[in-house]
Motif scaffolding. Structure first.
Motif, PDB file in Angstrom:
ATOM      1  N   GLY A 297       0.826  -1.363   0.072  1.00 33.05           N
ATOM      2  CA  GLY A 297      -0.072   0.093   0.200  1.00 33.05           C
ATOM      3  C   GLY A 297       0.910   1.285  -0.018  1.00 33.05           C
ATOM      4  O   GLY A 297       0.155   2.369   0.171  1.00 33.05           O
ATOM      5  N   ARG A 298       1.987   1.039  -0.259  1.00 31.28           N
ATOM      6  CA  ARG A 298       2.981   2.413  -0.211  1.00 31.28           C
ATOM      7  C   ARG A 298       2.956   3.092  -1.700  1.00 31.28           C
ATOM      8  O   ARG A 298       2.952   2.224  -2.568  1.00 31.28           O
ATOM      9  CB  ARG A 298       4.356   1.862   0.123  1.00 31.28           C
ATOM     10  N   LYS A 299       2.925   4.263  -1.670  1.00 32.74           N
ATOM     11  CA  LYS A 299       2.734   4.990  -2.897  1.00 32.74           C
ATOM     12  C   LYS A 299       4.394   5.003  -3.479  1.00 32.74           C
ATOM     13  O   LYS A 299       5.248   5.288  -2.713  1.00 32.74           O
ATOM     14  CB  LYS A 299       2.406   6.262  -2.935  1.00 32.74           C
ATOM     15  N   ILE A 300       4.553   4.369  -4.699  1.00 30.88           N
ATOM     16  CA  ILE A 300       5.849   4.256  -5.046  1.00 30.88           C
ATOM     17  C   ILE A 300       6.240   5.183  -6.362  1.00 30.88           C
ATOM     18  O   ILE A 300       7.348   5.059  -6.944  1.00 30.88           O
ATOM     19  CB  ILE A 300       6.417   2.907  -5.622  1.00 30.88           C
ATOM     20  N   GLY A 301       5.337   6.002  -6.877  1.00 32.12           N
ATOM     21  CA  GLY A 301       5.466   6.775  -7.703  1.00 32.12           C
ATOM     22  C   GLY A 301       4.298   7.411  -8.599  1.00 32.12           C
ATOM     23  O   GLY A 301       3.135   6.880  -8.466  1.00 32.12           O
ATOM     24  N   GLU A 302       4.388   8.603  -9.247  1.00 36.04           N
ATOM     25  CA  GLU A 302       3.375   9.290 -10.226  1.00 36.04           C
ATOM     26  C   GLU A 302       3.858   9.184 -11.514  1.00 36.04           C
ATOM     27  O   GLU A 302       5.232   9.795 -11.555  1.00 36.04           O
ATOM     28  CB  GLU A 302       2.782  10.515  -9.324  1.00 36.04           C
ATOM     29  N   PHE A 303       3.098   9.068 -12.630  1.00 33.18           N
ATOM     30  CA  PHE A 303       3.043   9.116 -14.023  1.00 33.18           C
ATOM     31  C   PHE A 303       2.317   9.987 -14.618  1.00 33.18           C
ATOM     32  O   PHE A 303       1.108   9.548 -14.511  1.00 33.18           O
ATOM     33  CB  PHE A 303       3.636   7.719 -14.494  1.00 33.18           C
ATOM     34  N   PRO A 304       2.760  10.799 -15.432  1.00 33.48           N
ATOM     35  CA  PRO A 304       1.944  11.543 -16.196  1.00 33.48           C
ATOM     36  C   PRO A 304       1.330  10.708 -17.230  1.00 33.48           C
ATOM     37  O   PRO A 304       1.660   9.778 -17.852  1.00 33.48           O
ATOM     38  CB  PRO A 304       2.634  12.696 -16.957  1.00 33.48           C
ATOM     39  N   VAL A 305       0.071  11.338 -17.660  1.00 32.02           N
ATOM     40  CA  VAL A 305      -0.829  10.280 -18.355  1.00 32.02           C
ATOM     41  C   VAL A 305      -1.402  11.109 -19.648  1.00 32.02           C
ATOM     42  O   VAL A 305      -2.199  12.085 -19.285  1.00 32.02           O
ATOM     43  CB  VAL A 305      -2.215   9.452 -18.055  1.00 32.02           C
ATOM     44  N   ALA A 306      -1.020  10.624 -20.795  1.00 31.98           N
ATOM     45  CA  ALA A 306      -1.831  11.360 -21.880  1.00 31.98           C
ATOM     46  C   ALA A 306      -3.127  10.936 -22.253  1.00 31.98           C
ATOM     47  O   ALA A 306      -3.404   9.712 -23.004  1.00 31.98           O
ATOM     48  CB  ALA A 306      -0.735  11.218 -23.240  1.00 31.98           C
ATOM     49  N   ALA A 307      -4.152  11.403 -21.385  1.00 30.50           N
ATOM     50  CA  ALA A 307      -5.181  11.000 -21.534  1.00 30.50           C
ATOM     51  C   ALA A 307      -6.334  11.224 -22.450  1.00 30.50           C
ATOM     52  O   ALA A 307      -7.217  10.744 -22.540  1.00 30.50           O
ATOM     53  CB  ALA A 307      -6.066  11.212 -20.072  1.00 30.50           C
ATOM     54  N   GLY A 308      -6.003  12.289 -23.407  1.00 26.77           N
ATOM     55  CA  GLY A 308      -6.566  12.776 -24.478  1.00 26.77           C
ATOM     56  C   GLY A 308      -7.527  13.723 -24.153  1.00 26.77           C
ATOM     57  O   GLY A 308      -7.468  14.293 -23.039  1.00 26.77           O
ATOM     58  N   ALA A 309      -8.670  13.871 -24.944  1.00 24.19           N
ATOM     59  CA  ALA A 309      -9.472  15.259 -24.658  1.00 24.19           C
ATOM     60  C   ALA A 309     -10.417  15.216 -23.605  1.00 24.19           C
ATOM     61  O   ALA A 309     -10.839  16.132 -23.126  1.00 24.19           O
ATOM     62  CB  ALA A 309     -10.381  15.598 -26.118  1.00 24.19           C
ATOM     63  N   GLN A 310     -10.738  14.054 -23.287  1.00 27.42           N
ATOM     64  CA  GLN A 310     -11.592  13.666 -21.978  1.00 27.42           C
ATOM     65  C   GLN A 310     -11.398  12.547 -21.231  1.00 27.42           C
ATOM     66  O   GLN A 310     -10.917  11.606 -21.761  1.00 27.42           O
ATOM     67  CB  GLN A 310     -13.053  13.481 -22.471  1.00 27.42           C
ATOM     68  N   LEU A 311     -11.900  12.430 -20.121  1.00 23.17           N
ATOM     69  CA  LEU A 311     -11.803  11.470 -19.125  1.00 23.17           C
ATOM     70  C   LEU A 311     -13.329  10.788 -19.084  1.00 23.17           C
ATOM     71  O   LEU A 311     -13.992  11.682 -18.620  1.00 23.17           O
ATOM     72  CB  LEU A 311     -11.118  11.765 -17.931  1.00 23.17           C
TER      73      LEU A 311
END
Length: 390
Positions: free
Chosen positions: A267-281
């Motif tokens: 349950g330990r947070k080990i990183g964040e990565f940007p996401v090219a999610a496009g025009a809408q989620l």
């Protein structure tokens, strides 16, 4: 005389039970011959044409099983020949279908009885013959996801079961708890779900807590309604979405600027990565991210793009913008739905080489696609459409 009366009473009871039993209100029509195999997948064709279509609102994903395609509507599940759409087998009850799924080589058909989606039947994908059955406590709106375990989702209750249908864990508002206090929290609302080998992930909101909580159940260590957890902790934010879990990690889409947070088994947070999610989620109403997978990669549709996640680490690798679904493997290529058809994508790099045209007749919503040999099965809303080389 006493004996005669007892015989009549017992006989009447047996007749009454038989008339009211599930078997008396079930019509099972197995296949009469082995299925014809679908054509094999070769090179991606230059064009695709529609072979057949069928209404199938009770299949939340394209259900390719055995050598055919399964469709489900109302109270009826049927197996169709992949190339022609001809019905090969059917199974019908006098109860409404809640949902369907596929696990351990068997079709899962879950029916609603009163307030619960409780009647689970397994069916042979090629024959339609009935297999093991069991009773669930799932609520309407449930999804059956994963293989081992299968996770039955719900807004305040989930349960897992093995491939042999033995229940392994219950979590949330248990209808008939074995012992008071077995559940660690009360009154939580479950918002999104994911499953992997011996792991069931739930993103939840609990009363009195400052943020959403990510809980990952370990079914093999659970005892009935006493769930065991790999981890369970607040994630420090609100409005997140659980995208996927792997045997060692969990991936959560954070609100705001799209970022994918990864958590290890503890349950330990080990990183964040940007996401090219496009025009809408897109936020799926049933809490299950739209994904597909092959041996090494998970393909996630964000609502505006298809993102490849490493199958083990869940780290983003590439993204294709402007898509309308997650995609499916076809030989050495990935076919990803786009408004004009199916984009042919290199699964290693995300490079798009061309688009195979598909006439969807004005359908502009999400498309989920699965391969059945050399055929492509699209789910457009509540309709299954099968495509083949033109």
């Amino acid at each position: 005389m006493v004996a005669a009366v007892l015989v009549l009473v017992l006989g009447g009871a047996a007749l009454l039970y038989g008339a009211q039993s599930p078997a008396a209100n079930t019509e099972s029509v197995p296949a009469t011959a082995p299925p014809a195999p679908p054509p094999p997948a070769t090179a991606v064709p230059a064009r695709l044409t529609e072979l057949w279509r069928a209404s199938s609102p009770a299949t939340p994903v394209p259900l390719v099983a055995g050598a055919g395609v399964v469709v489900a509507e109302g109270s009826r599940v049927s197996g169709r020949d992949a190339a022609t759409g001809a019905e090969r087998w059917s199974y019908t009850r006098d109860l409404p279908l809640c949902t369907t799924g596929f696990a351990d080589g068997r079709v899962l058909a879950l029916y609603r009885n009163d307030q619960y989606c409780s009647e689970l039947t397994t069916l042979g994908p090629d024959s339609g013959e009935r297999g093991p059955t069991r009773t669930l406590d799932a609520r309407p709106g449930t999804r059956l996801i994963g293989q081992d375990p299968v996770l039955a989702t719900g807004v305040d209750y989930v349960e897992t079961f093995r491939s042999d249908l033995v229940r392994t864990a219950e979590y949330g508002t248990v209808r008939a708890p074995e012992e008071p206090g077995d559940q660690p929290r009360a009154g939580c609302t479950f918002r999104s779900f994911a499953s992997a080998r011996d792991r069931a992930g739930v993103l939840e909101r609990c009363p009195g807590e400052a943020s959403e909580r990510l809980s990952v159940i370990r079914p093999s260590g659970s005892e009935g309604d006493r769930p065991a957890f790999d981890s369970s902790a607040g994630i420090g934010t609100e409005g997140a979405q659980l995208v996927a879990v792997s045997p060692e990690r969990a991936a959560v889409l954070l609100p705001g600027v799209p970022r994918l947070a990864l958590y290890d088994r503890g349950g330990r947070k080990i990183g964040e990565f940007p996401v090219a999610a496009g025009a809408q989620l897109s936020v799926p109403a049933d809490g299950v991210a739209r994904t597909s997978a092959d041996a090494t990669t998970r393909y996630w549709w964000t609502g505006g793009a298809t993102v490849a996640l490493d199958g083990a680490t869940l780290q983003p690798r590439w993204a294709v913008p402007g898509t309308v679904g997650p995609g499916t493997r076809h030989g050495e290529r990935l076919l990803v739905p786009v408004p004009a058809g199916l984009a042919v994508v290199d699964p290693d790099t995300g490079a798009v080489s061309r688009t195979v045209p598909v006439d969807r007749g004005g359908w502009g919503g999400p498309v989920q696609v699965a391969a059945q040999g050399g055929l492509l099965v699209e789910l457009r809303g509540t309709e299954v459409v099968v495509l083949g080389p033109a």
